[in-house]
Design an enzyme around this catalytic site. Sequence first.
Site, PDB file in Angstrom:
ATOM      1  N   THR A  11       0.819  -1.228   0.000  1.00  0.00           N
ATOM      2  CA  THR A  11       0.000   0.000   0.000  1.00  0.00           C
ATOM      3  C   THR A  11       0.847   1.269   0.000  1.00  0.00           C
ATOM      4  OG1 THR A  11      -0.052  -0.164   2.405  1.00  0.00           O
ATOM      5  CG2 THR A  11      -1.918  -1.134   1.204  1.00  0.00           C
ATOM      6  N   VAL A  14       6.109   2.848  -3.129  1.00  0.00           N
ATOM      7  CA  VAL A  14       6.812   1.868  -3.978  1.00  0.00           C
ATOM      8  C   VAL A  14       5.892   0.677  -4.249  1.00  0.00           C
ATOM      9  CG1 VAL A  14       8.750   0.239  -4.054  1.00  0.00           C
ATOM     10  CG2 VAL A  14       9.123   2.573  -3.214  1.00  0.00           C
ATOM     11  N   ARG A  99      21.403  -4.706   3.692  1.00  0.00           N
ATOM     12  CA  ARG A  99      22.166  -4.459   2.455  1.00  0.00           C
ATOM     13  C   ARG A  99      23.662  -4.707   2.596  1.00  0.00           C
ATOM     14  NH1 ARG A  99      18.985   0.973   1.235  1.00  0.00           N
ATOM     15  NH2 ARG A  99      17.222   0.169   0.017  1.00  0.00           N
ATOM     16  N   CYS A 129      17.656   3.526  -3.790  1.00  0.00           N
ATOM     17  CA  CYS A 129      17.266   4.041  -5.115  1.00  0.00           C
ATOM     18  C   CYS A 129      18.327   4.959  -5.727  1.00  0.00           C
ATOM     19  CB  CYS A 129      15.926   4.750  -5.050  1.00  0.00           C
ATOM     20  SG  CYS A 129      15.813   6.039  -3.827  1.00  0.00           S
ATOM     21  N   SER A 159       9.901  12.165  -4.065  1.00  0.00           N
ATOM     22  CA  SER A 159       9.243  10.882  -3.758  1.00  0.00           C
ATOM     23  C   SER A 159      10.213   9.886  -3.128  1.00  0.00           C
ATOM     24  CB  SER A 159       8.615  10.259  -5.012  1.00  0.00           C
ATOM     25  OG  SER A 159       9.631   9.959  -5.967  1.00  0.00           O
ATOM     26  N   GLY A 160      11.508  10.214  -3.143  1.00  0.00           N
ATOM     27  CA  GLY A 160      12.455   9.378  -2.394  1.00  0.00           C
ATOM     28  C   GLY A 160      12.125   9.420  -0.907  1.00  0.00           C
ATOM     29  N   LYS A 225      25.526   5.285   1.719  1.00  0.00           N
ATOM     30  CA  LYS A 225      24.873   4.182   0.986  1.00  0.00           C
ATOM     31  C   LYS A 225      25.420   4.118  -0.431  1.00  0.00           C
ATOM     32  CE  LYS A 225      20.465   4.137   3.529  1.00  0.00           C
ATOM     33  NZ  LYS A 225      19.022   4.466   3.494  1.00  0.00           N
ATOM     34  N   ARG A 247      18.656  17.099  -2.387  1.00  0.00           N
ATOM     35  CA  ARG A 247      17.234  16.979  -2.714  1.00  0.00           C
ATOM     36  C   ARG A 247      16.832  18.163  -3.584  1.00  0.00           C
ATOM     37  NH1 ARG A 247      14.820  12.313  -1.773  1.00  0.00           N
ATOM     38  NH2 ARG A 247      15.295  12.315   0.436  1.00  0.00           N
ATOM     39  N   HIS A 254      15.395  10.399  -9.886  1.00  0.00           N
ATOM     40  CA  HIS A 254      16.672  10.901  -9.384  1.00  0.00           C
ATOM     41  C   HIS A 254      17.615  11.145 -10.577  1.00  0.00           C
ATOM     42  CE1 HIS A 254      15.365  10.130  -5.422  1.00  0.00           C
ATOM     43  NE2 HIS A 254      16.062   9.043  -5.117  1.00  0.00           N
ATOM     44  N   ASN A 327      13.234   6.747  -9.584  1.00  0.00           N
ATOM     45  CA  ASN A 327      13.628   6.183  -8.280  1.00  0.00           C
ATOM     46  C   ASN A 327      12.596   5.222  -7.702  1.00  0.00           C
ATOM     47  OD1 ASN A 327      12.479   9.021  -8.034  1.00  0.00           O
ATOM     48  ND2 ASN A 327      12.095   8.263  -5.972  1.00  0.00           N
TER      49      ASN A 327
HETATM   50  C1  2RA Z   1      15.702   9.042  -0.743  1.00  0.00           C
HETATM   51  N1  2RA Z   1      17.136   7.291  -1.574  1.00  0.00           N
HETATM   52  O1  2RA Z   1      15.671   9.440  -1.911  1.00  0.00           O
HETATM   53  C2  2RA Z   1      16.363   7.723  -0.415  1.00  0.00           C
HETATM   54  C3  2RA Z   1      15.380   6.684   0.023  1.00  0.00           C
HETATM   55  N2  2RA Z   1      14.394   6.414  -0.955  1.00  0.00           N
HETATM   56  O2  2RA Z   1      15.215   9.662   0.219  1.00  0.00           O
END
Ligand code: 2RA
Length: 349
Positions: A11, A14, A99, A129, A159-160, A225, A247, A254, A327
């Site tokens: 839900t 993603v 991971r 992502c 949306s990340g 990461k 961001r 992305h 992403n």
């Molecule tokens: C983000 N890559 O874009 C991270 C988690 N989705 O916030």
Amino acid sequence: RLPTLAVVGATGAVGTVMLDILSTRKNVWGEIRLVASARSAGKRLTVRGEEVEVQAISPEVFDGVDVAMFDVPDEVSKEWAPIAAERGAVVVDNSGAFRLDDDVPLVVPEVNAEQVRNRPRNIISNPNCTTLSMIVAIGALHRAYGLTDLVVSSYQAASGAGQQGVDTLYDQIAKVATDRTLGTRAGDVRAAVSDLGPFPAPLALNVVPWAGSLKDDGWSSEELKVRNESRKILGLPDLRVSATCVRVPVVTTHSLAIHATFSTEVDADEARRLLASSPGVVVQDDPAKGEFPTPIDVVGTDPTWVGRIRRSLDDPRSLDLFLCGDNLRKGAALNTAQIAELLAEEFTS
Ligand code: 2RA
């Protein structure tokens, strides 16, 4: 017999893309179970054109499941992925919980598909992502030229940060759109935008040089990461990686500006041809015609789109390029589904 699939977290942002992908890609599944928290249980969602009722997560829900795709927060995966594995499922986990565990493979089918079989805990991790948005193209270049260094700047979509990130961006845009003097005086946008949502600063009319949480020496979790996951996926424990994750006011997709250094000299035209022939990569690179990837053109597509390919002016062993990847699709749901499809081949009799 076709294998049984469970989608855990169906839900979320993603999860919604995951159901779209399961409904549009070649069907390799028998039963598909939709699983979520007790709060979401009972909802009816459509997958493969059929309405399916969401079941509350429980150990029993994994009985008879061959593959379980998880898209839930790290702490939920930490608790439930081992339970699902105990009940006989192979878990493909999109969280960050496992991971970097040595006994959990981190898989990108175009780069290291063979790692799917190396799963002592029957848990396979899907990369973050931001890493996934670049690694298919970078992996292709590595195979040809031997990657030694990466310097990347990311331009990450709202949306990340989930649906809350998207809603916050639209709300901020709506607020600033009414006053065309904003963005012209220090602090004016901050004064106009009250709700920052999941971001540490206003995103509308701005860029925010931060994603994730603070780690040692001023690095963000997102930047570590990119570094640690790239090393693991490519099998390059000494790969030098410097990432700055930013961001930007984009809904989904992305982008990354990449400076990649190799052990051999590279030629931009040869690299362009190599990328154009690489599975999962599209080259869009003709600046004279204004042709280069941009997020609004890439969103909703599966490939990694690469452009602005040029050899570094100061080092014949380095390439500079710009790429975009959705992403929520390849960055999360699609890669998870592609790993699950590799597993489905094992379970199909
Ligand atoms: C983000 N890559 O874009 C991270 C988690 N989705 O916030």
